[in-house]
Design a protein around this motif. Structure first.
Motif, PDB file in Angstrom:
ATOM      1  N   SER A 126      74.786  38.703  59.035  1.00 42.60           N
ATOM      2  CA  SER A 126      74.485  39.915  58.414  1.00 42.60           C
ATOM      3  C   SER A 126      73.170  40.233  58.049  1.00 42.60           C
ATOM      4  O   SER A 126      72.220  39.365  57.970  1.00 42.60           O
ATOM      5  CB  SER A 126      75.504  40.196  56.975  1.00 42.60           C
ATOM      6  OG  SER A 126      74.987  39.420  55.924  1.00 42.60           O
TER       7      SER A 126
ATOM      8  N   ARG B  64      80.623  48.004  62.854  1.00 45.46           N
ATOM      9  CA  ARG B  64      79.837  47.620  61.663  1.00 45.46           C
ATOM     10  C   ARG B  64      80.450  47.921  60.461  1.00 45.46           C
ATOM     11  O   ARG B  64      81.296  48.852  60.239  1.00 45.46           O
ATOM     12  CB  ARG B  64      78.528  48.204  61.576  1.00 45.46           C
ATOM     13  CG  ARG B  64      77.623  47.524  62.525  1.00 45.46           C
ATOM     14  CD  ARG B  64      76.098  48.016  62.722  1.00 45.46           C
ATOM     15  NE  ARG B  64      75.436  47.309  63.415  1.00 45.46           N
ATOM     16  CZ  ARG B  64      75.176  47.732  64.894  1.00 45.46           C
ATOM     17  NH1 ARG B  64      75.877  48.898  65.289  1.00 45.46           N
ATOM     18  NH2 ARG B  64      74.510  47.154  65.747  1.00 45.46           N
TER      19      ARG B  64
ATOM     20  N   ARG C 183      85.000  49.836  67.822  1.00 48.89           N
ATOM     21  CA  ARG C 183      84.262  49.338  69.045  1.00 48.89           C
ATOM     22  C   ARG C 183      84.628  50.357  70.102  1.00 48.89           C
ATOM     23  O   ARG C 183      85.649  50.428  70.547  1.00 48.89           O
ATOM     24  CB  ARG C 183      84.177  47.829  69.374  1.00 48.89           C
ATOM     25  CG  ARG C 183      83.480  47.334  70.372  1.00 48.89           C
ATOM     26  CD  ARG C 183      83.470  45.831  70.596  1.00 48.89           C
ATOM     27  NE  ARG C 183      84.902  45.434  70.117  1.00 48.89           N
ATOM     28  CZ  ARG C 183      85.857  45.167  71.323  1.00 48.89           C
ATOM     29  NH1 ARG C 183      85.538  45.565  72.600  1.00 48.89           N
ATOM     30  NH2 ARG C 183      86.902  44.771  71.050  1.00 48.89           N
TER      31      ARG C 183
ATOM     32  N   ILE D 236      75.306  44.415  55.779  1.00 48.97           N
ATOM     33  CA  ILE D 236      75.611  45.373  57.103  1.00 48.97           C
ATOM     34  C   ILE D 236      76.019  44.231  58.059  1.00 48.97           C
ATOM     35  O   ILE D 236      75.260  43.533  58.545  1.00 48.97           O
ATOM     36  CB  ILE D 236      74.703  46.335  57.417  1.00 48.97           C
ATOM     37  CG1 ILE D 236      74.491  47.498  56.453  1.00 48.97           C
ATOM     38  CG2 ILE D 236      75.139  46.867  58.743  1.00 48.97           C
ATOM     39  CD1 ILE D 236      73.313  48.615  57.000  1.00 48.97           C
ATOM     40  N   MET D 237      77.297  44.187  58.445  1.00 47.41           N
ATOM     41  CA  MET D 237      77.566  43.047  59.637  1.00 47.41           C
ATOM     42  C   MET D 237      78.726  43.655  60.315  1.00 47.41           C
ATOM     43  O   MET D 237      79.073  44.801  60.282  1.00 47.41           O
ATOM     44  CB  MET D 237      78.221  41.784  58.851  1.00 47.41           C
ATOM     45  CG  MET D 237      79.566  42.063  58.156  1.00 47.41           C
ATOM     46  SD  MET D 237      80.200  40.723  57.437  1.00 47.41           S
ATOM     47  CE  MET D 237      79.097  40.555  56.025  1.00 47.41           C
ATOM     48  N   ARG D 238      78.836  43.008  61.615  1.00 43.99           N
ATOM     49  CA  ARG D 238      79.661  43.231  62.620  1.00 43.99           C
ATOM     50  C   ARG D 238      81.028  43.180  62.222  1.00 43.99           C
ATOM     51  O   ARG D 238      81.083  41.884  61.535  1.00 43.99           O
ATOM     52  CB  ARG D 238      79.162  42.797  63.938  1.00 43.99           C
ATOM     53  CG  ARG D 238      77.957  43.792  64.544  1.00 43.99           C
ATOM     54  CD  ARG D 238      77.813  43.210  66.031  1.00 43.99           C
ATOM     55  NE  ARG D 238      76.583  44.022  66.606  1.00 43.99           N
ATOM     56  CZ  ARG D 238      76.903  45.153  67.073  1.00 43.99           C
ATOM     57  NH1 ARG D 238      78.151  45.792  67.123  1.00 43.99           N
ATOM     58  NH2 ARG D 238      75.819  45.857  67.443  1.00 43.99           N
ATOM     59  N   GLU D 239      81.904  43.609  62.827  1.00 39.49           N
ATOM     60  CA  GLU D 239      83.491  43.035  62.455  1.00 39.49           C
ATOM     61  C   GLU D 239      83.660  41.644  62.801  1.00 39.49           C
ATOM     62  O   GLU D 239      84.253  40.690  62.065  1.00 39.49           O
ATOM     63  CB  GLU D 239      84.438  43.833  63.030  1.00 39.49           C
ATOM     64  CG  GLU D 239      85.845  43.524  62.583  1.00 39.49           C
ATOM     65  CD  GLU D 239      86.802  44.200  63.338  1.00 39.49           C
ATOM     66  OE1 GLU D 239      87.924  44.419  62.809  1.00 39.49           O
ATOM     67  OE2 GLU D 239      86.691  44.618  64.459  1.00 39.49           O
TER      68      GLU D 239
ATOM     69  N   PRO E 115      78.756  53.602  58.269  1.00 40.68           N
ATOM     70  CA  PRO E 115      78.274  52.485  59.352  1.00 40.68           C
ATOM     71  C   PRO E 115      78.742  52.912  60.691  1.00 40.68           C
ATOM     72  O   PRO E 115      79.980  53.646  60.754  1.00 40.68           O
ATOM     73  CB  PRO E 115      79.023  51.227  58.988  1.00 40.68           C
ATOM     74  CG  PRO E 115      80.096  51.528  58.136  1.00 40.68           C
ATOM     75  CD  PRO E 115      79.818  52.932  57.606  1.00 40.68           C
TER      76      PRO E 115
END
Length: 101
Positions: free
Chosen positions: A72, A9, A47, A84-87, A5
């Motif tokens: 997600s 992500r 990031r 799939i997701m952001r922190e 990712p």
């Protein structure tokens, strides 16, 4: 599967919960809520800040996490379903270490 990712992500695999029963009634699969726990399969490098420096992620591959119901993107890779997701969509890390599954 070799997948990485980008940025902040995560790729997460949902953990299956046991059979749900409410008051002795067995809930069919179509009416069950999806689990909000998962195992991080892969994590990005972090990031980028405005000054060009990278902020490392607090979550790493192998961590067990809690996430919100409506966060997600669902994807299917090699016949398996992943998220799939952001922190920042992760609510908590469970136990701070990975559990063997």
């Amino acid at each position: 599967m070799d997948i990485r990712p980008l940025h902040d992500r995560l790729i997460v695999q949902r953990l299956e919960e046991g059979e749900q029963k409410i008051g002795g009634i067995i809930i069919p699969d179509t009416a069950k809520e999806k689990p909000q726990q998962g195992k991080v399969i892969a994590a990005g490098d972090g990031r980028m800040k405005d000054d060009g420096k990278r902020v490392p992620l607090d979550v790493k591959a192998g961590d067990l996490i809690l996430f919100g119901k409506y966060t997600s993107q669902e994807v299917k890779l090699d016949g398996e379903e992943y998220l799939i997701m952001r922190e920042d969509e992760v609510l908590a890390v469970i136990g701070g270490a990975a559990k063997k599954t």
